[in-house]
Design a protein around this motif. Structure first.
Motif, PDB file in Angstrom:
ATOM      1  N   SER A  13      40.370  46.074  38.401  1.00 34.61           N
ATOM      2  CA  SER A  13      40.780  44.910  39.183  1.00 34.61           C
ATOM      3  C   SER A  13      40.216  45.042  40.583  1.00 34.61           C
ATOM      4  O   SER A  13      40.294  46.116  41.192  1.00 34.61           O
ATOM      5  CB  SER A  13      42.307  44.832  39.228  1.00 34.61           C
ATOM      6  N   ALA A  14      39.653  43.945  41.128  1.00 33.24           N
ATOM      7  CA  ALA A  14      39.124  43.979  42.489  1.00 33.24           C
ATOM      8  C   ALA A  14      40.221  44.344  43.489  1.00 33.24           C
ATOM      9  O   ALA A  14      39.987  45.100  44.437  1.00 33.24           O
ATOM     10  CB  ALA A  14      38.504  42.635  42.842  1.00 33.24           C
ATOM     11  N   ALA A  15      41.440  43.840  43.270  1.00 34.68           N
ATOM     12  CA  ALA A  15      42.550  44.148  44.180  1.00 34.68           C
ATOM     13  C   ALA A  15      42.900  45.630  44.137  1.00 34.68           C
ATOM     14  O   ALA A  15      43.149  46.258  45.174  1.00 34.68           O
ATOM     15  CB  ALA A  15      43.772  43.305  43.819  1.00 34.68           C
ATOM     16  N   ARG A  16      42.916  46.213  42.942  1.00 33.45           N
ATOM     17  CA  ARG A  16      43.280  47.627  42.829  1.00 33.45           C
ATOM     18  C   ARG A  16      42.137  48.523  43.311  1.00 33.45           C
ATOM     19  O   ARG A  16      42.376  49.601  43.854  1.00 33.45           O
ATOM     20  CB  ARG A  16      43.678  47.953  41.389  1.00 33.45           C
ATOM     21  N   MET A  17      40.893  48.084  43.140  1.00 33.97           N
ATOM     22  CA  MET A  17      39.769  48.832  43.698  1.00 33.97           C
ATOM     23  C   MET A  17      39.843  48.854  45.221  1.00 33.97           C
ATOM     24  O   MET A  17      39.623  49.886  45.854  1.00 33.97           O
ATOM     25  CB  MET A  17      38.436  48.216  43.237  1.00 33.97           C
ATOM     26  N   GLN A  32      39.532  53.558  39.845  1.00 32.26           N
ATOM     27  CA  GLN A  32      38.911  54.648  40.599  1.00 32.26           C
ATOM     28  C   GLN A  32      37.473  54.866  40.147  1.00 32.26           C
ATOM     29  O   GLN A  32      36.572  55.041  40.979  1.00 32.26           O
ATOM     30  CB  GLN A  32      39.739  55.919  40.429  1.00 32.26           C
ATOM     31  N   ARG A  33      37.248  54.856  38.823  1.00 37.55           N
ATOM     32  CA  ARG A  33      35.884  55.056  38.310  1.00 37.55           C
ATOM     33  C   ARG A  33      34.974  53.925  38.763  1.00 37.55           C
ATOM     34  O   ARG A  33      33.818  54.158  39.163  1.00 37.55           O
ATOM     35  CB  ARG A  33      35.901  55.156  36.783  1.00 37.55           C
ATOM     36  N   ALA A  34      35.465  52.697  38.696  1.00 36.27           N
ATOM     37  CA  ALA A  34      34.648  51.556  39.116  1.00 36.27           C
ATOM     38  C   ALA A  34      34.328  51.642  40.608  1.00 36.27           C
ATOM     39  O   ALA A  34      33.207  51.334  41.038  1.00 36.27           O
ATOM     40  CB  ALA A  34      35.372  50.254  38.798  1.00 36.27           C
ATOM     41  N   SER A  35      35.294  52.060  41.398  1.00 31.49           N
ATOM     42  CA  SER A  35      35.073  52.197  42.838  1.00 31.49           C
ATOM     43  C   SER A  35      34.040  53.274  43.134  1.00 31.49           C
ATOM     44  O   SER A  35      33.195  53.123  44.032  1.00 31.49           O
ATOM     45  CB  SER A  35      36.385  52.524  43.540  1.00 31.49           C
ATOM     46  N   GLU A  36      34.101  54.376  42.404  1.00 29.04           N
ATOM     47  CA  GLU A  36      33.125  55.441  42.597  1.00 29.04           C
ATOM     48  C   GLU A  36      31.720  54.982  42.235  1.00 29.04           C
ATOM     49  O   GLU A  36      30.740  55.359  42.891  1.00 29.04           O
ATOM     50  CB  GLU A  36      33.541  56.663  41.785  1.00 29.04           C
ATOM     51  N   GLU A  37      31.589  54.151  41.209  1.00 28.73           N
ATOM     52  CA  GLU A  37      30.280  53.582  40.867  1.00 28.73           C
ATOM     53  C   GLU A  37      29.796  52.663  41.980  1.00 28.73           C
ATOM     54  O   GLU A  37      28.614  52.660  42.330  1.00 28.73           O
ATOM     55  CB  GLU A  37      30.373  52.813  39.542  1.00 28.73           C
ATOM     56  N   LEU A  38      30.719  51.887  42.554  1.00 28.08           N
ATOM     57  CA  LEU A  38      30.353  51.002  43.656  1.00 28.08           C
ATOM     58  C   LEU A  38      29.869  51.804  44.858  1.00 28.08           C
ATOM     59  O   LEU A  38      28.897  51.422  45.527  1.00 28.08           O
ATOM     60  CB  LEU A  38      31.558  50.140  44.037  1.00 28.08           C
ATOM     61  N   LEU A  39      30.493  52.929  45.123  1.00 27.65           N
ATOM     62  CA  LEU A  39      30.099  53.759  46.259  1.00 27.65           C
ATOM     63  C   LEU A  39      28.701  54.351  46.085  1.00 27.65           C
ATOM     64  O   LEU A  39      28.031  54.669  47.071  1.00 27.65           O
ATOM     65  CB  LEU A  39      31.119  54.883  46.476  1.00 27.65           C
ATOM     66  N   GLU A 206      30.332  42.834  35.587  1.00 25.66           N
ATOM     67  CA  GLU A 206      30.423  43.648  34.364  1.00 25.66           C
ATOM     68  C   GLU A 206      31.713  44.469  34.355  1.00 25.66           C
ATOM     69  O   GLU A 206      32.433  44.510  33.357  1.00 25.66           O
ATOM     70  CB  GLU A 206      29.209  44.563  34.258  1.00 25.66           C
ATOM     71  N   GLN A 207      32.021  45.114  35.480  1.00 30.91           N
ATOM     72  CA  GLN A 207      33.186  45.992  35.536  1.00 30.91           C
ATOM     73  C   GLN A 207      34.492  45.216  35.333  1.00 30.91           C
ATOM     74  O   GLN A 207      35.406  45.678  34.654  1.00 30.91           O
ATOM     75  CB  GLN A 207      33.228  46.716  36.893  1.00 30.91           C
ATOM     76  N   THR A 208      34.597  44.039  35.949  1.00 32.63           N
ATOM     77  CA  THR A 208      35.850  43.272  35.901  1.00 32.63           C
ATOM     78  C   THR A 208      35.885  42.268  34.754  1.00 32.63           C
ATOM     79  O   THR A 208      36.804  41.455  34.680  1.00 32.63           O
ATOM     80  CB  THR A 208      36.063  42.517  37.223  1.00 32.63           C
ATOM     81  N   HIS A 209      34.905  42.316  33.871  1.00 30.28           N
ATOM     82  CA  HIS A 209      34.814  41.377  32.734  1.00 30.28           C
ATOM     83  C   HIS A 209      34.796  39.930  33.224  1.00 30.28           C
ATOM     84  O   HIS A 209      35.480  39.059  32.684  1.00 30.28           O
ATOM     85  CB  HIS A 209      35.966  41.605  31.749  1.00 30.28           C
ATOM     86  N   GLY A 210      34.014  39.701  34.273  1.00 32.43           N
ATOM     87  CA  GLY A 210      33.791  38.337  34.749  1.00 32.43           C
ATOM     88  C   GLY A 210      34.791  37.842  35.770  1.00 32.43           C
ATOM     89  O   GLY A 210      34.650  36.717  36.260  1.00 32.43           O
ATOM     90  N   ARG A 211      35.774  38.656  36.135  1.00 32.16           N
ATOM     91  CA  ARG A 211      36.773  38.205  37.112  1.00 32.16           C
ATOM     92  C   ARG A 211      36.311  38.560  38.537  1.00 32.16           C
ATOM     93  O   ARG A 211      36.955  39.315  39.255  1.00 32.16           O
ATOM     94  CB  ARG A 211      38.138  38.825  36.802  1.00 32.16           C
TER      95      ARG A 211
END
Length: 281
Positions: A13-17, A32-39, A206-211
């Motif tokens: 979730s963008a909010a939780r990231m 957390q994993r998605a945020s680490e990929e973003l970093l 991709e990470q948020t399934h389109g959200r």
């Protein structure tokens, strides 16, 4: 109508990231994993998140202290953290009223627990695009008087809306219901690097399934302010919006920025009136 989705712990979730980037605790391993990929793509994104939160604190305080705003609506409010809008506004005047709008189930669960202890604040469960549902909601009408000035916040949320869903149209629908003397805060993620805009947008979709929506250019954000009177210091990287600490100002994001500012609703704008081009106060 309101979004009553259940929490899907397999989808970030963008909010939780954003919560994780701020050092919060209302997030899950998938966030957390998605945020680490973003970093990996944008290494200074933690600085960007912190700068945006400090901007929120400053701009709410300015609306409350300098412009006398006592009612606020926070679209896409995200997870509660320290110095939320109601805490900042009520520190100026305990009578200040705040409506938060979000549709993330985790935001709603944690937010409601806090707002149950504060009858001057409430969270409405809704997609922020559902403006008629929100503005006619019983809790909105209980706390917000649209015949009086309102402070509306679109803080770091419009990049969660794709162009096809009309983020600018959302701003227009809300602003056209506000009386002159109201104020609007808008900022969103921008980058001058077309490759980064594309890469992060595709990654988040991709990470948020389109959200999610998209990283934009400054000129696209400028158009959200059409018909509003932009307040000093203008539209800027929010790190530079009336900074109250040189130390904070030095903690700057590099790859992308939160860009925007504060604007006032002028006479003649309400209820679908003709919309002039933006002016600077």
């Amino acid at each position: 109508m309101a979004d009553n989705r259940r929490v899907d712990l397999s989808v970030p979730s963008a909010a939780r990231m954003y919560d994780w980037l701020l050092g919060g605790h209302y997030n899950y391993e998938v966030d957390q994993r998605a945020s680490e990929e973003l970093l990996k793509v944008a290494p200074t994104t933690k600085e960007l998140a912190r700068n945006n939160r400090w901007f929120l604190e400053r701009v709410v305080r300015v609306m409350a202290e300098e412009h006398g705003i006592r009612q606020f609506v926070d679209f896409g409010s995200g997870l509660p953290t320290q110095n939320n809008v109601h805490q900042i506004a009520q520190a100026v005047d305990p009578r200040s009223r705040v409506v938060y709008v979000d549709d993330d189930p985790v935001v709603l669960a944690h937010g409601q627990a806090i707002f149950d202890e504060n009858d001057q604040s409430v969270v409405i469960a809704s997609d922020m695009l559902e403006t008629e549902y929100i503005l006619e909601h019983a809790d909105f009408r209980r706390l917000i008087d649209l015949d009086q000035p309102v402070g509306v916040l679109f803080n770091s949320v419009l990049h969660c809306i794709p162009d096809a869903s009309g983020p600018g149209d959302l701003v227009t629908r809300v602003v056209d219901r506000l009386r002159p003397g109201s104020f609007v805060v808008i900022c969103q993620l921008v980058s001058d690097d077309a490759g980064l805009r594309r890469q992060v947008t595709e990654m988040m979709l991709e990470q948020t399934h389109g959200r999610w929506g998209q990283v934009r250019e400054r000129a696209q954000v400028d158009r959200y302010f059409d018909g509003l009177v932009i307040q000093p210091p203008g539209l800027v990287d929010v790190t530079d919006w009336r900074p109250d600490s040189e130390l904070k100002r030095r903690q700057r994001s590099i790859e992308w920025t939160e860009y925007g500012g504060l604007a006032e609703v002028p006479p003649g704008r309400r209820s679908g009136a003709a919309v002039p081009r933006p002016r600077t106060a």
